[in-house]
Design an enzyme around this catalytic site. Structure first.
Site, PDB file in Angstrom:
ATOM      1  CG  PHE A   1      -7.486   5.683   0.627  1.00 22.02           C
ATOM      2  CD1 PHE A   1      -7.519   5.566   2.074  1.00 22.02           C
ATOM      3  CD2 PHE A   1      -7.633   6.953   0.363  1.00 22.02           C
ATOM      4  CE1 PHE A   1      -7.446   6.313   3.151  1.00 22.02           C
ATOM      5  CE2 PHE A   1      -7.703   8.010   1.075  1.00 22.02           C
ATOM      6  CZ  PHE A   1      -7.710   7.780   2.545  1.00 22.02           C
ATOM      7  CG  HIS A   2      -3.214   3.803  -3.974  1.00 21.52           C
ATOM      8  ND1 HIS A   2      -2.364   4.916  -4.043  1.00 21.52           N
ATOM      9  CD2 HIS A   2      -4.320   4.536  -4.127  1.00 21.52           C
ATOM     10  CE1 HIS A   2      -2.978   5.845  -4.349  1.00 21.52           C
ATOM     11  NE2 HIS A   2      -4.148   5.607  -4.360  1.00 21.52           N
ATOM     12  N   PRO A   3      -4.267  -0.340  -1.572  1.00 21.82           N
ATOM     13  CG  PRO A   3      -6.136  -1.417  -0.366  1.00 21.82           C
ATOM     14  CD  PRO A   3      -5.539  -0.077  -0.870  1.00 21.82           C
TER      15      PRO A   3
ATOM     16  CG  ASP B   1      -2.004   0.927   1.244  1.00 21.43           C
ATOM     17  OD1 ASP B   1      -2.447   1.648  -0.075  1.00 21.43           O
ATOM     18  OD2 ASP B   1      -2.470   1.223   2.337  1.00 21.43           O
ATOM     19  CG  HIS B   2       1.187   4.351  -2.821  1.00 22.25           C
ATOM     20  ND1 HIS B   2       0.486   4.322  -3.972  1.00 22.25           N
ATOM     21  CD2 HIS B   2       2.415   3.820  -3.120  1.00 22.25           C
ATOM     22  CE1 HIS B   2       1.471   3.933  -4.864  1.00 22.25           C
ATOM     23  NE2 HIS B   2       2.666   3.530  -4.583  1.00 22.25           N
TER      24      HIS B   2
END
Ligand SMILES: Cc1cc2nc3c(=O)[nH]c(=O)nc-3n(C[C@H](O)[C@H](O)[C@H](O)COP(=O)(O)OP(=O)(O)OC[C@H]3O[C@@H](n4cnc5c(N)ncnc54)[C@H](O)[C@@H]3O)c2cc1C
Length: 542
Positions: free
Chosen positions: A473-475, A293-294
Protein backbone atom coordinates in the site's frame (compact mmCIF):
# COMPACT_ATOMS: atom_id res chain seq x y z
CA UNK A 1 -19.06 31.98 -4.18
CA UNK A 2 -16.88 31.58 -1.09
CA UNK A 3 -13.28 32.78 -1.23
CA UNK A 4 -10.18 31.68 0.70
CA UNK A 5 -6.47 32.36 0.48
CA UNK A 6 -5.73 28.66 0.02
CA UNK A 7 -7.85 25.67 -0.91
CA UNK A 8 -6.42 22.28 0.06
CA UNK A 9 -8.02 19.25 -1.62
CA UNK A 10 -7.80 16.12 0.57
CA UNK A 11 -7.47 15.87 4.36
CA UNK A 12 -5.06 12.95 4.35
CA UNK A 13 -1.54 12.66 5.73
CA UNK A 14 -0.35 15.68 3.75
CA UNK A 15 -3.58 17.71 3.75
CA UNK A 16 -3.88 17.73 7.55
CA UNK A 17 -0.31 18.98 7.94
CA UNK A 18 -1.00 21.74 5.42
CA UNK A 19 -4.28 22.77 7.06
CA UNK A 20 -2.50 23.14 10.39
CA UNK A 21 0.66 24.91 9.25
CA UNK A 22 -1.04 27.30 6.79
CA UNK A 23 -3.54 28.50 9.40
CA UNK A 24 -1.14 28.72 12.36
CA UNK A 25 -0.25 32.40 11.98
CA UNK A 26 -3.91 33.43 11.65
CA UNK A 27 -3.04 35.49 8.59
CA UNK A 28 -4.35 33.11 5.92
CA UNK A 29 -7.76 31.57 5.41
CA UNK A 30 -7.88 27.93 4.30
CA UNK A 31 -10.63 25.71 2.94
CA UNK A 32 -9.90 22.00 3.42
CA UNK A 33 -12.05 19.72 1.25
CA UNK A 34 -12.33 16.03 2.19
CA UNK A 35 -14.35 13.48 0.21
CA UNK A 36 -14.73 11.21 3.24
CA UNK A 37 -16.28 11.87 6.63
CA UNK A 38 -15.36 12.16 10.29
CA UNK A 39 -12.71 9.92 11.82
CA UNK A 40 -14.49 9.81 15.19
CA UNK A 41 -14.96 6.04 15.05
CA UNK A 42 -13.75 3.56 17.66
CA UNK A 43 -12.08 1.29 15.09
CA UNK A 44 -10.12 4.19 13.64
CA UNK A 45 -8.85 5.07 17.11
CA UNK A 46 -8.02 1.59 18.42
CA UNK A 47 -4.88 0.42 16.58
CA UNK A 48 -6.21 -3.11 16.02
CA UNK A 49 -9.12 -1.51 14.13
CA UNK A 50 -6.80 -1.70 11.11
CA UNK A 51 -8.49 -5.02 10.38
CA UNK A 52 -11.94 -3.41 10.47
CA UNK A 53 -11.24 -0.44 8.18
CA UNK A 54 -9.34 -2.54 5.65
CA UNK A 55 -12.55 -3.45 3.81
CA UNK A 56 -14.92 -0.73 5.03
CA UNK A 57 -16.26 1.41 2.15
CA UNK A 58 -17.38 4.09 4.63
CA UNK A 59 -13.74 5.05 5.24
CA UNK A 60 -11.91 3.42 2.35
CA UNK A 61 -11.83 3.97 -1.43
CA UNK A 62 -11.19 0.21 -1.84
CA UNK A 63 -9.59 0.40 -5.26
CA UNK A 64 -9.03 -2.63 -7.48
CA UNK A 65 -6.25 -2.58 -10.03
CA UNK A 66 -6.46 -3.81 -13.58
CA UNK A 67 -5.46 -7.47 -14.00
CA UNK A 68 -1.70 -7.48 -13.39
CA UNK A 69 0.26 -9.75 -15.79
CA UNK A 70 3.27 -9.93 -13.42
CA UNK A 71 0.97 -11.30 -10.73
CA UNK A 72 -0.64 -13.99 -12.85
CA UNK A 73 -3.36 -11.64 -14.06
CA UNK A 74 -4.69 -11.03 -10.53
CA UNK A 75 -6.44 -7.76 -9.72
CA UNK A 76 -4.71 -6.13 -6.76
CA UNK A 77 -6.69 -4.72 -3.86
CA UNK A 78 -5.54 -1.17 -3.04
CA UNK A 79 -7.18 0.32 0.06
CA UNK A 80 -6.84 4.13 0.52
CA UNK A 81 -8.27 6.18 3.35
CA UNK A 82 -11.46 8.14 2.54
CA UNK A 83 -11.92 9.93 5.85
CA UNK A 84 -10.31 12.77 7.83
CA UNK A 85 -6.68 11.71 8.16
CA UNK A 86 -6.84 9.85 4.84
CA UNK A 87 -4.68 6.74 4.68
CA UNK A 88 -3.04 7.68 8.00
CA UNK A 89 -6.41 6.88 9.60
CA UNK A 90 -6.46 3.31 8.24
CA UNK A 91 -2.78 2.40 7.86
CA UNK A 92 -0.71 -0.11 9.84
CA UNK A 93 0.98 2.74 11.79
CA UNK A 94 4.56 1.61 11.14
CA UNK A 95 6.79 4.70 11.37
CA UNK A 96 9.73 4.52 8.96
CA UNK A 97 11.51 7.49 7.47
CA UNK A 98 13.43 5.61 4.79
CA UNK A 99 17.13 5.55 4.10
CA UNK A 100 19.18 8.73 3.95
CA UNK A 101 20.17 7.74 0.45
CA UNK A 102 16.52 7.83 -0.70
CA UNK A 103 16.42 11.58 -0.20
CA UNK A 104 19.94 12.22 -1.49
CA UNK A 105 18.73 10.49 -4.65
CA UNK A 106 15.73 12.85 -4.80
CA UNK A 107 18.12 15.81 -4.77
CA UNK A 108 20.45 14.17 -7.30
CA UNK A 109 17.52 13.76 -9.70
CA UNK A 110 17.40 17.55 -10.01
CA UNK A 111 15.37 18.49 -6.93
CA UNK A 112 17.44 20.93 -4.87
CA UNK A 113 16.41 21.16 -1.22
CA UNK A 114 15.29 17.53 -0.90
CA UNK A 115 18.55 15.81 0.16
CA UNK A 116 18.79 14.08 3.53
CA UNK A 117 20.36 17.06 5.30
CA UNK A 118 17.55 19.29 3.94
CA UNK A 119 14.70 17.00 5.01
CA UNK A 120 16.05 15.81 8.37
CA UNK A 121 14.94 19.03 10.17
CA UNK A 122 11.37 18.38 8.95
CA UNK A 123 11.44 14.76 10.08
CA UNK A 124 12.55 16.02 13.50
CA UNK A 125 9.95 18.78 13.54
CA UNK A 126 7.00 16.47 12.88
CA UNK A 127 7.66 13.92 15.60
CA UNK A 128 7.47 13.49 19.32
CA UNK A 129 9.77 10.52 19.76
CA UNK A 130 10.99 8.81 22.93
CA UNK A 131 14.29 8.34 21.07
CA UNK A 132 14.85 12.11 20.97
CA UNK A 133 15.98 14.75 21.28
CA UNK A 134 19.15 13.90 19.44
CA UNK A 135 20.98 14.71 16.24
CA UNK A 136 18.59 12.47 14.36
CA UNK A 137 15.36 12.36 16.39
CA UNK A 138 12.90 15.04 17.47
CA UNK A 139 10.68 15.62 20.46
CA UNK A 140 7.71 17.92 20.98
CA UNK A 141 6.36 17.65 17.42
CA UNK A 142 2.67 16.98 16.70
CA UNK A 143 3.01 13.26 15.86
CA UNK A 144 3.68 10.87 18.71
CA UNK A 145 5.93 7.98 17.69
CA UNK A 146 5.81 5.16 20.23
CA UNK A 147 8.50 2.70 21.17
CA UNK A 148 6.47 -0.42 21.96
CA UNK A 149 9.38 -2.82 22.33
CA UNK A 150 8.34 -3.62 25.91
CA UNK A 151 4.77 -4.46 24.84
CA UNK A 152 5.11 -6.63 21.74
CA UNK A 153 4.39 -10.36 21.66
CA UNK A 154 7.17 -12.52 23.20
CA UNK A 155 7.56 -14.34 19.87
CA UNK A 156 9.18 -11.18 18.47
CA UNK A 157 12.26 -12.14 20.48
CA UNK A 158 12.62 -15.30 18.37
CA UNK A 159 12.43 -13.14 15.24
CA UNK A 160 15.10 -10.75 16.55
CA UNK A 161 17.39 -13.65 17.46
CA UNK A 162 16.82 -15.20 14.03
CA UNK A 163 18.01 -11.94 12.50
CA UNK A 164 21.14 -12.02 14.63
CA UNK A 165 21.73 -15.62 13.64
CA UNK A 166 21.92 -14.65 9.95
CA UNK A 167 24.35 -11.85 10.84
CA UNK A 168 22.07 -8.82 11.24
CA UNK A 169 22.43 -6.37 14.09
CA UNK A 170 19.63 -5.79 16.56
CA UNK A 171 18.87 -2.10 15.95
CA UNK A 172 17.33 -0.22 18.91
CA UNK A 173 16.23 2.65 16.63
CA UNK A 174 15.65 1.95 12.94
CA UNK A 175 14.84 5.62 12.44
CA UNK A 176 18.16 6.62 13.96
CA UNK A 177 21.59 7.02 12.40
CA UNK A 178 21.32 3.65 10.60
CA UNK A 179 18.24 1.75 9.39
CA UNK A 180 20.05 -1.53 9.09
CA UNK A 181 19.26 -4.58 11.20
CA UNK A 182 16.27 -6.23 12.82
CA UNK A 183 14.11 -4.20 15.16
CA UNK A 184 10.77 -3.73 16.82
CA UNK A 185 8.78 -1.32 14.66
CA UNK A 186 8.07 2.12 16.07
CA UNK A 187 4.41 3.03 15.60
CA UNK A 188 2.31 6.17 15.40
CA UNK A 189 0.18 5.87 18.52
CA UNK A 190 -0.37 8.09 21.54
CA UNK A 191 -1.42 6.48 24.80
CA UNK A 192 -2.67 3.37 22.99
CA UNK A 193 -4.69 5.30 20.39
CA UNK A 194 -3.84 5.72 16.70
CA UNK A 195 -1.97 8.95 16.04
CA UNK A 196 -3.17 9.89 12.56
CA UNK A 197 -2.47 13.10 10.68
CA UNK A 198 -5.99 14.08 11.67
CA UNK A 199 -5.51 13.62 15.42
CA UNK A 200 -1.96 15.03 15.37
CA UNK A 201 -2.40 18.01 13.04
CA UNK A 202 -6.02 18.71 12.16
CA UNK A 203 -7.71 18.38 15.55
CA UNK A 204 -5.52 21.06 17.22
CA UNK A 205 -6.26 23.45 14.34
CA UNK A 206 -10.01 22.87 13.98
CA UNK A 207 -11.10 25.70 16.26
CA UNK A 208 -9.15 28.30 14.32
CA UNK A 209 -11.60 30.74 12.71
CA UNK A 210 -9.44 30.91 9.56
CA UNK A 211 -9.82 27.16 8.83
CA UNK A 212 -12.95 25.75 7.23
CA UNK A 213 -13.18 21.98 6.90
CA UNK A 214 -15.80 20.50 4.56
CA UNK A 215 -16.31 16.74 4.78
CA UNK A 216 -18.23 14.64 2.27
CA UNK A 217 -16.91 17.15 -0.27
CA UNK A 218 -15.56 15.52 -3.44
CA UNK A 219 -13.49 17.91 -5.56
CA UNK A 220 -14.59 17.27 -9.14
CA UNK A 221 -12.62 19.90 -11.07
CA UNK A 222 -9.99 22.55 -10.60
CA UNK A 223 -10.93 25.90 -12.15
CA UNK A 224 -8.51 27.91 -14.28
CA UNK A 225 -8.29 31.39 -15.68
CA UNK A 226 -5.93 30.73 -18.58
CA UNK A 227 -3.01 28.95 -16.97
CA UNK A 228 -3.74 30.17 -13.42
CA UNK A 229 -5.64 27.94 -11.00
CA UNK A 230 -8.40 30.01 -9.44
CA UNK A 231 -10.53 27.61 -7.45
CA UNK A 232 -12.21 24.24 -7.05
CA UNK A 233 -15.61 22.80 -7.89
CA UNK A 234 -16.90 20.15 -5.53
CA UNK A 235 -19.86 17.93 -4.90
CA UNK A 236 -21.29 17.75 -1.38
CA UNK A 237 -24.51 15.99 -0.40
CA UNK A 238 -25.53 15.91 -4.06
CA UNK A 239 -25.06 19.69 -4.47
CA UNK A 240 -22.48 21.38 -6.67
CA UNK A 241 -20.34 24.08 -5.03
CA UNK A 242 -17.39 26.13 -6.08
CA UNK A 243 -14.85 28.15 -4.10
CA UNK A 244 -12.19 30.60 -5.19
CA UNK A 245 -8.59 30.63 -4.04
CA UNK A 246 -6.97 34.06 -3.79
CA UNK A 247 -3.43 32.66 -3.56
CA UNK A 248 -3.14 28.97 -4.37
CA UNK A 249 -4.94 25.68 -4.85
CA UNK A 250 -3.06 22.77 -3.29
CA UNK A 251 -3.95 19.25 -4.34
CA UNK A 252 -3.26 16.67 -1.61
CA UNK A 253 -5.64 13.91 -2.66
CA UNK A 254 -3.06 11.10 -2.63
CA UNK A 255 -1.22 9.09 -5.26
CA UNK A 256 -4.38 7.75 -6.91
CA UNK A 257 -6.85 10.63 -6.66
CA UNK A 258 -4.46 13.52 -7.29
CA UNK A 259 -3.58 12.51 -10.87
CA UNK A 260 -7.25 11.63 -11.40
CA UNK A 261 -8.35 15.12 -10.35
CA UNK A 262 -5.65 16.84 -12.43
CA UNK A 263 -6.70 14.87 -15.50
CA UNK A 264 -10.40 15.56 -14.89
CA UNK A 265 -9.41 19.24 -14.81
CA UNK A 266 -7.61 19.13 -18.15
CA UNK A 267 -4.05 18.75 -16.84
CA UNK A 268 -2.50 15.54 -18.14
CA UNK A 269 -1.44 13.70 -21.31
CA UNK A 270 -3.26 15.69 -24.02
CA UNK A 271 -4.02 12.67 -26.21
CA UNK A 272 -5.63 10.76 -23.31
CA UNK A 273 -7.73 13.77 -22.30
CA UNK A 274 -8.79 14.44 -25.88
CA UNK A 275 -9.87 10.79 -26.25
CA UNK A 276 -12.35 11.43 -23.43
CA UNK A 277 -13.42 14.82 -24.87
CA UNK A 278 -11.95 16.63 -21.88
CA UNK A 279 -10.79 20.19 -22.68
CA UNK A 280 -7.00 20.39 -22.32
CA UNK A 281 -5.70 23.15 -20.04
CA UNK A 282 -2.11 21.90 -20.15
CA UNK A 283 -0.46 18.94 -21.86
CA UNK A 284 1.42 17.43 -18.91
CA UNK A 285 2.44 13.93 -20.01
CA UNK A 286 3.71 12.73 -16.63
CA UNK A 287 0.36 13.08 -14.81
CA UNK A 288 -0.56 9.51 -13.85
CA UNK A 289 2.73 8.02 -15.10
CA UNK A 290 5.76 6.58 -13.23
CA UNK A 291 3.61 4.78 -10.63
CA UNK A 292 5.75 2.87 -8.13
CA UNK A 293 4.75 0.64 -5.25
CA UNK A 294 6.19 -1.90 -2.82
CA UNK A 295 5.38 -5.55 -3.38
CA UNK A 296 5.76 -7.99 -0.50
CA UNK A 297 5.75 -11.75 -0.08
CA UNK A 298 4.35 -13.27 3.14
CA UNK A 299 5.39 -16.70 4.37
CA UNK A 300 2.98 -18.21 6.90
CA UNK A 301 3.97 -20.64 9.64
CA UNK A 302 2.12 -22.86 12.04
CA UNK A 303 3.67 -22.24 15.45
CA UNK A 304 4.50 -24.67 18.26
CA UNK A 305 3.94 -21.90 20.81
CA UNK A 306 0.97 -19.53 21.31
CA UNK A 307 0.82 -16.47 19.08
CA UNK A 308 -1.56 -13.53 18.76
CA UNK A 309 -3.99 -15.95 17.08
CA UNK A 310 -4.59 -17.37 20.56
CA UNK A 311 -5.33 -13.87 21.93
CA UNK A 312 -7.42 -12.53 19.05
CA UNK A 313 -9.20 -15.68 17.86
CA UNK A 314 -11.30 -17.40 20.56
CA UNK A 315 -14.10 -15.24 22.00
CA UNK A 316 -13.07 -15.44 25.70
CA UNK A 317 -9.51 -14.40 24.80
CA UNK A 318 -10.80 -11.64 22.52
CA UNK A 319 -13.05 -10.38 25.29
CA UNK A 320 -10.16 -10.36 27.75
CA UNK A 321 -7.95 -8.45 25.28
CA UNK A 322 -10.80 -5.98 24.73
CA UNK A 323 -11.36 -5.38 28.43
CA UNK A 324 -7.64 -4.98 29.00
CA UNK A 325 -7.50 -2.43 26.22
CA UNK A 326 -10.45 -0.44 27.54
CA UNK A 327 -9.02 -0.44 31.07
CA UNK A 328 -5.33 0.16 30.33
CA UNK A 329 -4.98 1.11 26.63
CA UNK A 330 -2.40 -1.66 26.42
CA UNK A 331 -2.21 -5.18 25.04
CA UNK A 332 -2.52 -6.44 21.45
CA UNK A 333 -5.39 -4.07 20.61
CA UNK A 334 -3.05 -1.13 21.23
CA UNK A 335 -0.45 -2.33 18.74
CA UNK A 336 0.14 -2.77 15.04
CA UNK A 337 0.17 -6.34 13.75
CA UNK A 338 3.52 -5.59 12.07
CA UNK A 339 5.49 -5.82 15.28
CA UNK A 340 8.95 -6.84 14.08
CA UNK A 341 10.71 -5.05 11.24
CA UNK A 342 14.02 -3.97 9.88
CA UNK A 343 16.18 -3.52 6.82
CA UNK A 344 18.95 -5.68 5.44
CA UNK A 345 21.10 -6.39 2.43
CA UNK A 346 20.18 -9.52 0.50
CA UNK A 347 23.79 -9.75 -0.77
CA UNK A 348 26.95 -8.77 1.04
CA UNK A 349 28.32 -6.80 -1.90
CA UNK A 350 25.48 -4.26 -1.72
CA UNK A 351 26.31 -0.83 -0.28
CA UNK A 352 22.84 -0.27 1.22
CA UNK A 353 19.94 -2.35 2.51
CA UNK A 354 17.68 -3.54 -0.30
CA UNK A 355 15.07 -5.43 1.73
CA UNK A 356 12.53 -4.47 4.36
CA UNK A 357 11.42 -7.21 6.77
CA UNK A 358 8.11 -7.66 8.60
CA UNK A 359 7.28 -10.04 11.41
CA UNK A 360 3.65 -10.42 12.52
CA UNK A 361 3.01 -12.77 15.45
CA UNK A 362 -0.31 -13.72 13.88
CA UNK A 363 -1.48 -15.49 10.75
CA UNK A 364 -4.48 -15.01 8.53
CA UNK A 365 -5.26 -15.59 4.93
CA UNK A 366 -5.52 -12.32 3.15
CA UNK A 367 -8.61 -12.58 0.99
CA UNK A 368 -10.44 -10.42 -1.49
CA UNK A 369 -12.97 -7.93 -0.07
CA UNK A 370 -16.00 -9.52 1.46
CA UNK A 371 -14.54 -13.02 1.61
CA UNK A 372 -12.82 -12.88 4.96
CA UNK A 373 -12.09 -10.15 7.50
CA UNK A 374 -8.58 -9.42 8.65
CA UNK A 375 -10.03 -9.58 12.12
CA UNK A 376 -10.31 -13.38 11.95
CA UNK A 377 -6.91 -14.97 12.52
CA UNK A 378 -6.33 -18.65 11.86
CA UNK A 379 -7.80 -21.03 14.43
CA UNK A 380 -4.37 -22.37 15.40
CA UNK A 381 -1.19 -20.59 16.53
CA UNK A 382 0.64 -19.11 13.58
CA UNK A 383 2.74 -16.19 12.41
CA UNK A 384 3.89 -14.41 9.27
CA UNK A 385 7.36 -13.50 8.11
CA UNK A 386 7.57 -11.22 5.10
CA UNK A 387 10.09 -9.38 2.95
CA UNK A 388 9.70 -6.51 0.53
CA UNK A 389 12.30 -5.26 -1.94
CA UNK A 390 13.00 -1.61 -1.15
CA UNK A 391 13.52 -0.12 -4.59
CA UNK A 392 11.48 -1.67 -7.36
CA UNK A 393 12.13 -0.28 -10.83
CA UNK A 394 8.93 -1.43 -12.58
CA UNK A 395 6.70 1.50 -13.44
CA UNK A 396 2.93 1.43 -13.70
CA UNK A 397 0.47 4.12 -14.58
CA UNK A 398 -2.98 5.40 -13.93
CA UNK A 399 -5.57 6.65 -16.43
CA UNK A 400 -9.11 7.97 -16.40
CA UNK A 401 -11.76 5.40 -17.18
CA UNK A 402 -14.25 8.11 -18.02
CA UNK A 403 -14.75 11.89 -17.56
CA UNK A 404 -17.07 11.08 -14.64
CA UNK A 405 -15.34 12.06 -11.35
CA UNK A 406 -17.31 9.36 -9.53
CA UNK A 407 -15.71 6.57 -11.58
CA UNK A 408 -12.49 5.11 -10.13
CA UNK A 409 -9.45 5.48 -12.40
CA UNK A 410 -7.78 2.54 -14.12
CA UNK A 411 -4.76 1.52 -12.01
CA UNK A 412 -2.10 -0.41 -13.92
CA UNK A 413 0.61 -1.48 -11.40
CA UNK A 414 2.76 -3.36 -13.93
CA UNK A 415 4.30 -5.35 -11.07
CA UNK A 416 7.46 -7.38 -11.63
CA UNK A 417 7.84 -6.02 -15.14
CA UNK A 418 11.63 -5.91 -14.92
CA UNK A 419 14.23 -8.59 -14.39
CA UNK A 420 15.63 -6.51 -11.53
CA UNK A 421 12.30 -6.73 -9.71
CA UNK A 422 11.78 -10.43 -10.38
CA UNK A 423 15.28 -11.15 -9.05
CA UNK A 424 14.63 -8.94 -6.04
CA UNK A 425 11.39 -10.77 -5.19
CA UNK A 426 13.16 -14.12 -5.47
CA UNK A 427 15.86 -12.76 -3.12
CA UNK A 428 13.11 -11.60 -0.74
CA UNK A 429 11.58 -15.08 -0.63
CA UNK A 430 15.02 -16.67 -0.11
CA UNK A 431 15.74 -14.25 2.73
CA UNK A 432 12.53 -15.22 4.51
CA UNK A 433 13.46 -18.88 4.27
CA UNK A 434 16.98 -18.16 5.56
CA UNK A 435 15.47 -16.50 8.61
CA UNK A 436 13.00 -19.34 9.11
CA UNK A 437 15.85 -21.87 8.96
CA UNK A 438 17.69 -20.35 11.93
CA UNK A 439 17.74 -22.24 15.26
CA UNK A 440 15.75 -19.40 16.87
CA UNK A 441 12.79 -19.80 14.52
CA UNK A 442 13.13 -23.55 13.95
CA UNK A 443 12.49 -23.92 17.68
CA UNK A 444 8.99 -22.46 17.24
CA UNK A 445 8.01 -23.44 13.70
CA UNK A 446 5.81 -26.52 13.44
CA UNK A 447 5.30 -26.24 9.71
CA UNK A 448 5.53 -23.83 6.77
CA UNK A 449 1.93 -23.32 5.68
CA UNK A 450 2.35 -20.89 2.79
CA UNK A 451 3.76 -21.56 0.33
CA UNK A 452 4.61 -24.91 1.91
CA UNK A 453 7.62 -27.23 1.58
CA UNK A 454 6.65 -28.46 -1.89
CA UNK A 455 7.61 -25.05 -3.30
CA UNK A 456 11.41 -25.19 -3.71
CA UNK A 457 12.75 -24.62 -7.22
CA UNK A 458 13.25 -21.14 -8.67
CA UNK A 459 10.27 -21.68 -10.96
CA UNK A 460 8.05 -22.83 -8.09
CA UNK A 461 9.02 -19.89 -5.90
CA UNK A 462 8.39 -17.42 -8.73
CA UNK A 463 5.07 -19.05 -9.47
CA UNK A 464 4.09 -18.71 -5.81
CA UNK A 465 5.12 -15.03 -5.91
CA UNK A 466 2.89 -14.48 -8.94
CA UNK A 467 0.01 -16.16 -7.11
CA UNK A 468 0.40 -14.54 -3.67
CA UNK A 469 2.64 -11.44 -3.57
CA UNK A 470 0.73 -8.28 -2.78
CA UNK A 471 1.13 -4.57 -2.38
CA UNK A 472 1.94 -3.12 1.01
CA UNK A 473 0.00 0.00 0.00
CA UNK A 474 2.75 2.47 -0.86
CA UNK A 475 1.82 3.89 -4.31
CA UNK A 476 3.76 7.06 -5.16
CA UNK A 477 5.21 9.19 -7.98
CA UNK A 478 2.10 9.58 -10.17
CA UNK A 479 2.72 13.37 -10.22
CA UNK A 480 6.40 13.18 -9.54
CA UNK A 481 8.75 16.04 -8.78
CA UNK A 482 11.54 16.82 -11.24
CA UNK A 483 13.06 19.54 -13.40
CA UNK A 484 11.75 18.36 -16.80
CA UNK A 485 8.06 19.19 -17.46
CA UNK A 486 7.79 16.29 -19.93
CA UNK A 487 8.99 13.79 -17.31
CA UNK A 488 7.66 15.32 -14.10
CA UNK A 489 4.59 17.21 -12.92
CA UNK A 490 5.90 19.52 -10.18
CA UNK A 491 9.16 21.39 -9.65
CA UNK A 492 11.24 21.33 -6.47
CA UNK A 493 8.92 23.96 -4.96
CA UNK A 494 6.04 21.50 -5.62
CA UNK A 495 4.50 23.94 -8.16
CA UNK A 496 2.85 22.33 -11.16
CA UNK A 497 5.09 22.97 -14.17
CA UNK A 498 3.51 25.32 -16.67
CA UNK A 499 0.71 26.58 -14.41
CA UNK A 500 0.38 29.29 -11.77
CA UNK A 501 -1.30 29.11 -8.39
CA UNK A 502 -1.29 25.31 -8.26
CA UNK A 503 0.81 22.89 -6.22
CA UNK A 504 0.64 19.20 -5.51
CA UNK A 505 1.74 18.20 -2.01
CA UNK A 506 1.26 14.51 -1.21
CA UNK A 507 2.80 11.09 -1.89
CA UNK A 508 2.17 11.45 -5.61
CA UNK A 509 5.11 13.86 -5.93
CA UNK A 510 7.81 11.51 -4.55
CA UNK A 511 10.49 11.55 -7.28
CA UNK A 512 11.09 7.88 -6.44
CA UNK A 513 9.71 5.46 -3.89
CA UNK A 514 11.50 5.59 -0.54
CA UNK A 515 12.89 2.33 0.84
CA UNK A 516 10.23 1.81 3.51
CA UNK A 517 6.70 2.77 4.49
CA UNK A 518 5.50 6.05 3.07
CA UNK A 519 3.51 7.85 5.77
CA UNK A 520 6.46 9.51 7.56
CA UNK A 521 8.05 10.76 4.30
CA UNK A 522 4.66 12.13 3.20
CA UNK A 523 4.29 14.05 6.47
CA UNK A 524 7.83 15.37 6.08
CA UNK A 525 7.09 16.43 2.51
CA UNK A 526 3.98 18.29 3.65
CA UNK A 527 5.86 20.03 6.48
CA UNK A 528 8.42 21.29 3.99
CA UNK A 529 5.71 22.00 1.42
CA UNK A 530 3.89 24.22 3.94
CA UNK A 531 7.08 26.21 4.45
CA UNK A 532 7.45 26.64 0.68
CA UNK A 533 3.85 27.86 0.37
CA UNK A 534 4.24 30.30 3.27
CA UNK A 535 7.55 31.62 1.96
CA UNK A 536 5.95 32.25 -1.45
CA UNK A 537 2.97 34.00 0.12
CA UNK A 538 5.35 36.41 1.84
CA UNK A 539 6.86 37.41 -1.50
CA UNK A 540 3.46 37.27 -3.33
CA UNK A 541 4.94 34.93 -5.91
CA UNK A 542 3.15 31.59 -5.71
C1 LIG B 1 -3.96 -0.20 4.43
C2 LIG B 1 -2.76 0.72 4.43
C3 LIG B 1 -1.69 0.43 5.28
C4 LIG B 1 -0.58 1.27 5.30
N1 LIG B 1 0.38 1.06 6.26
C5 LIG B 1 1.36 1.99 6.41
C6 LIG B 1 2.25 1.91 7.53
O1 LIG B 1 2.15 1.04 8.39
N2 LIG B 1 3.21 2.87 7.62
C7 LIG B 1 3.35 3.86 6.69
O2 LIG B 1 4.27 4.66 6.82
N3 LIG B 1 2.53 3.95 5.63
C8 LIG B 1 1.51 3.06 5.49
N4 LIG B 1 0.61 3.21 4.48
C9 LIG B 1 0.84 4.29 3.48
C10 LIG B 1 0.58 5.70 4.01
O3 LIG B 1 -0.50 5.72 4.92
C11 LIG B 1 0.33 6.62 2.81
O4 LIG B 1 1.48 6.61 1.98
C12 LIG B 1 0.07 8.07 3.21
O5 LIG B 1 -0.96 8.15 4.14
C13 LIG B 1 -0.27 8.88 1.95
O6 LIG B 1 -0.63 10.19 2.30
P1 LIG B 1 -1.28 11.19 1.25
O7 LIG B 1 -1.48 12.47 1.94
O8 LIG B 1 -0.48 11.17 -0.01
O9 LIG B 1 -2.69 10.51 0.85
P2 LIG B 1 -3.90 10.09 1.77
O10 LIG B 1 -3.48 10.02 3.21
O11 LIG B 1 -4.48 8.86 1.17
O12 LIG B 1 -4.91 11.31 1.67
C14 LIG B 1 -5.65 11.67 0.54
C15 LIG B 1 -6.96 12.26 1.04
O13 LIG B 1 -7.59 12.96 -0.02
C16 LIG B 1 -8.98 12.63 -0.02
N5 LIG B 1 -9.46 12.81 -1.39
C17 LIG B 1 -9.11 12.08 -2.46
N6 LIG B 1 -9.72 12.55 -3.56
C18 LIG B 1 -10.44 13.63 -3.17
C19 LIG B 1 -11.26 14.54 -3.86
N7 LIG B 1 -11.43 14.46 -5.19
N8 LIG B 1 -11.88 15.50 -3.16
C20 LIG B 1 -11.70 15.61 -1.82
N9 LIG B 1 -10.91 14.76 -1.11
C21 LIG B 1 -10.29 13.78 -1.79
C22 LIG B 1 -9.00 11.20 0.45
O14 LIG B 1 -10.28 10.80 0.88
C23 LIG B 1 -7.95 11.21 1.52
O15 LIG B 1 -8.48 11.58 2.78
C24 LIG B 1 -0.51 2.39 4.42
C25 LIG B 1 -1.58 2.68 3.57
C26 LIG B 1 -2.71 1.86 3.58
C27 LIG B 1 -3.85 2.21 2.68
Amino acid sequence: MSEFDFIVVGAGSAGCVLANRLTASGRHSVLLLEAGGSDQRFWLKAPIGYGMSFYNPKVNWMYRTEPDPGLGGRQGYWPRGKVLGGSSSINAMVFIRGQQRDFDDWAALGNPGWGWSDVLPYFKKLEDSPHGPSQTRGTGGPLRVSDVSAQVHPLCEAYLRAGEQIGLVRNPDINGASNEGVAINQITTRKGLRASASSAYLRPARRRPNLRVETGALATRLCFDGLRATGVEYLQHGQRHSSRARCEVIVAAGAINTPQLLQLSGVGPAHALAALQLPVVLDSPAVGQHLQDHLCIDYMYRSRVPTLNNELGPWPAKLWAGLKYLATRRGPLALSVNQGGGFCRSREDLAHPDMQLYFSPLSYLRAVPGKRELTAPDAFPGFALSAQPCRPDSRGHLALRSPDPLQPPRIVPNSLATEHDRNAMFAAASLVRRLAATPALQAVIAEELRPGPAVQSHAEVMDDIARRASTVFHPVSTCRMGPDPRQAVVDAQLRVHGLQGLRVIDASVFPTLTSGNTNAPTLMLAEKGADLVLAASRTHAP
